[in-house]
Motif scaffolding. Structure first.
Motif, PDB file in Angstrom:
ATOM      1  N   HIS A   1      -6.339   0.016  -2.017  1.00 23.47           N
ATOM      2  CA  HIS A   1      -7.434   0.104  -2.994  1.00 23.47           C
ATOM      3  C   HIS A   1      -7.224  -0.904  -4.125  1.00 23.47           C
ATOM      4  O   HIS A   1      -8.164  -1.596  -4.539  1.00 23.47           O
ATOM      5  CB  HIS A   1      -7.533   1.525  -3.557  1.00 23.47           C
ATOM      6  CG  HIS A   1      -8.600   1.683  -4.581  1.00 23.47           C
ATOM      7  ND1 HIS A   1      -9.946   1.654  -4.257  1.00 23.47           N
ATOM      8  CD2 HIS A   1      -8.543   1.833  -5.923  1.00 23.47           C
ATOM      9  CE1 HIS A   1     -10.656   1.785  -5.363  1.00 23.47           C
ATOM     10  NE2 HIS A   1      -9.832   1.897  -6.379  1.00 23.47           N
ATOM     11  N   LEU A   2      -5.984  -1.011  -4.602  1.00 25.50           N
ATOM     12  CA  LEU A   2      -5.696  -1.950  -5.683  1.00 25.50           C
ATOM     13  C   LEU A   2      -5.902  -3.394  -5.224  1.00 25.50           C
ATOM     14  O   LEU A   2      -6.430  -4.215  -5.983  1.00 25.50           O
ATOM     15  CB  LEU A   2      -4.256  -1.739  -6.169  1.00 25.50           C
ATOM     16  CG  LEU A   2      -3.898  -2.279  -7.544  1.00 25.50           C
ATOM     17  CD1 LEU A   2      -4.816  -1.726  -8.617  1.00 25.50           C
ATOM     18  CD2 LEU A   2      -2.454  -1.952  -7.876  1.00 25.50           C
TER      19      LEU A   2
ATOM     20  N   SER B   1      -3.281   3.659  -2.004  1.00 22.41           N
ATOM     21  CA  SER B   1      -3.476   3.147  -3.358  1.00 22.41           C
ATOM     22  C   SER B   1      -3.273   1.634  -3.409  1.00 22.41           C
ATOM     23  O   SER B   1      -4.002   0.921  -4.102  1.00 22.41           O
ATOM     24  CB  SER B   1      -2.502   3.845  -4.313  1.00 22.41           C
ATOM     25  OG  SER B   1      -2.572   3.314  -5.600  1.00 22.41           O
ATOM     26  N   SER B   2      -2.295   1.140  -2.651  1.00 20.86           N
ATOM     27  CA  SER B   2      -2.043  -0.305  -2.605  1.00 20.86           C
ATOM     28  C   SER B   2      -3.246  -1.048  -2.045  1.00 20.86           C
ATOM     29  O   SER B   2      -3.649  -2.093  -2.576  1.00 20.86           O
ATOM     30  CB  SER B   2      -0.821  -0.611  -1.732  1.00 20.86           C
ATOM     31  OG  SER B   2       0.328  -0.028  -2.263  1.00 20.86           O
TER      32      SER B   2
ATOM     33  N   PHE C   1       1.958   6.664  -8.598  1.00 26.98           N
ATOM     34  CA  PHE C   1       2.135   7.072  -7.199  1.00 26.98           C
ATOM     35  C   PHE C   1       3.443   6.523  -6.632  1.00 26.98           C
ATOM     36  O   PHE C   1       4.171   7.229  -5.931  1.00 26.98           O
ATOM     37  CB  PHE C   1       0.957   6.595  -6.335  1.00 26.98           C
ATOM     38  CG  PHE C   1      -0.331   7.311  -6.593  1.00 26.98           C
ATOM     39  CD1 PHE C   1      -0.381   8.656  -6.899  1.00 26.98           C
ATOM     40  CD2 PHE C   1      -1.537   6.622  -6.506  1.00 26.98           C
ATOM     41  CE1 PHE C   1      -1.568   9.320  -7.125  1.00 26.98           C
ATOM     42  CE2 PHE C   1      -2.744   7.275  -6.726  1.00 26.98           C
ATOM     43  CZ  PHE C   1      -2.755   8.624  -7.027  1.00 26.98           C
TER      44      PHE C   1
ATOM     45  N   ILE D   1      -1.978   3.920 -12.555  1.00 28.14           N
ATOM     46  CA  ILE D   1      -2.106   5.043 -11.611  1.00 28.14           C
ATOM     47  C   ILE D   1      -1.345   4.725 -10.329  1.00 28.14           C
ATOM     48  O   ILE D   1      -0.617   5.572  -9.800  1.00 28.14           O
ATOM     49  CB  ILE D   1      -3.592   5.358 -11.334  1.00 28.14           C
ATOM     50  CG1 ILE D   1      -4.242   5.955 -12.585  1.00 28.14           C
ATOM     51  CG2 ILE D   1      -3.752   6.295 -10.138  1.00 28.14           C
ATOM     52  CD1 ILE D   1      -5.759   6.035 -12.530  1.00 28.14           C
ATOM     53  N   HIS D   2      -1.483   3.505  -9.854  1.00 26.59           N
ATOM     54  CA  HIS D   2      -0.746   3.099  -8.646  1.00 26.59           C
ATOM     55  C   HIS D   2       0.763   3.187  -8.883  1.00 26.59           C
ATOM     56  O   HIS D   2       1.503   3.703  -8.040  1.00 26.59           O
ATOM     57  CB  HIS D   2      -1.145   1.682  -8.224  1.00 26.59           C
ATOM     58  CG  HIS D   2      -0.341   1.172  -7.081  1.00 26.59           C
ATOM     59  ND1 HIS D   2      -0.460   1.672  -5.807  1.00 26.59           N
ATOM     60  CD2 HIS D   2       0.641   0.229  -7.029  1.00 26.59           C
ATOM     61  CE1 HIS D   2       0.394   1.054  -5.015  1.00 26.59           C
ATOM     62  NE2 HIS D   2       1.069   0.176  -5.736  1.00 26.59           N
TER      63      HIS D   2
ATOM     64  N   ILE E   1       0.011   7.904   0.525  1.00 28.55           N
ATOM     65  CA  ILE E   1      -0.812   7.789  -0.687  1.00 28.55           C
ATOM     66  C   ILE E   1      -0.535   6.465  -1.392  1.00 28.55           C
ATOM     67  O   ILE E   1      -1.465   5.797  -1.864  1.00 28.55           O
ATOM     68  CB  ILE E   1      -0.584   8.997  -1.623  1.00 28.55           C
ATOM     69  CG1 ILE E   1      -1.196  10.253  -0.987  1.00 28.55           C
ATOM     70  CG2 ILE E   1      -1.161   8.750  -3.013  1.00 28.55           C
ATOM     71  CD1 ILE E   1      -0.849  11.542  -1.686  1.00 28.55           C
ATOM     72  N   VAL E   2       0.730   6.061  -1.439  1.00 29.67           N
ATOM     73  CA  VAL E   2       1.070   4.765  -2.043  1.00 29.67           C
ATOM     74  C   VAL E   2       0.412   3.630  -1.247  1.00 29.67           C
ATOM     75  O   VAL E   2      -0.138   2.694  -1.832  1.00 29.67           O
ATOM     76  CB  VAL E   2       2.603   4.572  -2.125  1.00 29.67           C
ATOM     77  CG1 VAL E   2       2.964   3.135  -2.459  1.00 29.67           C
ATOM     78  CG2 VAL E   2       3.193   5.523  -3.156  1.00 29.67           C
TER      79      VAL E   2
ATOM     80  N   ASP F   1      -7.750   1.383   5.214  1.00 27.71           N
ATOM     81  CA  ASP F   1      -7.667   2.513   4.292  1.00 27.71           C
ATOM     82  C   ASP F   1      -8.124   3.805   4.978  1.00 27.71           C
ATOM     83  O   ASP F   1      -7.456   4.843   4.890  1.00 27.71           O
ATOM     84  CB  ASP F   1      -8.534   2.212   3.070  1.00 27.71           C
ATOM     85  CG  ASP F   1      -8.350   3.193   1.938  1.00 27.71           C
ATOM     86  OD1 ASP F   1      -7.212   3.661   1.733  1.00 27.71           O
ATOM     87  OD2 ASP F   1      -9.344   3.492   1.256  1.00 27.71           O
TER      88      ASP F   1
ATOM     89  N   LEU G   1      -5.923   1.330 -13.327  1.00 29.19           N
ATOM     90  CA  LEU G   1      -5.735   1.372 -11.875  1.00 29.19           C
ATOM     91  C   LEU G   1      -4.301   1.003 -11.491  1.00 29.19           C
ATOM     92  O   LEU G   1      -3.699   1.623 -10.613  1.00 29.19           O
ATOM     93  CB  LEU G   1      -6.737   0.443 -11.180  1.00 29.19           C
ATOM     94  CG  LEU G   1      -8.189   0.920 -11.211  1.00 29.19           C
ATOM     95  CD1 LEU G   1      -9.130  -0.194 -10.776  1.00 29.19           C
ATOM     96  CD2 LEU G   1      -8.364   2.151 -10.336  1.00 29.19           C
TER      97      LEU G   1
END
Length: 171
Positions: A122-123, A119-120, A148, A144-145, A115-116, A65, A141
């Motif tokens: 993080h998810l 976010s992936s 994105f 929000i993903h 960003i995707v 990340d 969450l």
């Protein structure tokens, strides 16, 4: 009147050099983030043999990340400078060709894609620690993903439309 117009245009054109302050600021932020990354890496190394497999994966995902965020910052610095301020040159004055490959439109798509990806990751980290989150938090969450993802797809689609429109008009 034409002379005043040229003076105003020269001032406006020269104002692009103000962007250098932002790009240098991002470079300093990148340096600070690199220090933070080194600290995370050192903590990971220290605990490597006592971590459970899930915790090891989470630590590695955090490092990935961070690398994606850092790459995003570099992409913005280089592309922004190249597109809006000046071209990069070698010491002999020749352009460095590999740097100028990202225009403003493709930069938006690359930023959205990064960003995707962030976010992936993080998810995925959240889902590996699913017991720490409520159903409501998981839903938000995920939504929000998905926002994105849809935004990145729409940006790519709009860019594709723009390219095909330019081809059809013969530009």
């Amino acid at each position: 009147m034409k002379k005043l117009e040229h003076i105003i245009e020269n001032i406006i054109l020269a104002s692009r050099w103000l962007l250098v302050v932002f790009y240098l600021g991002l470079a300093v932020a990148l340096l600070l983030y690199a220090i933070s990354f080194a600290k995370k890496l050192w903590e990971f190394v220290e605990k490597l043999f006592v971590l459970q497999e899930t915790d090891t994966i989470l630590k590695m995902l955090a490092l990935i990340d961070a690398a994606l965020v850092a790459s995003l910052v570099v992409m913005v610095i280089i592309s922004g400078y190249e597109n809006f301020v000046s071209r990069f040159d070698n010491a002999d004055g020749t352009e460095i060709s590999w740097l100028g490959k990202v225009d403003a439109a493709s930069l938006k798509i690359k930023v959205a894609s990064t960003i995707v990806a962030i976010s992936s990751i993080h998810l995925l980290q959240v889902f590996l620690n699913v017991q720490q989150y409520t159903d409501g938090q998981l839903m938000w969450l995920t939504l929000i993903h998905l926002t994105f993802v849809i935004s990145a797809l729409l940006l790519a689609y709009i860019d594709k439309l723009m390219v095909s429109t330019k081809k059809n008009k013969g530009e």
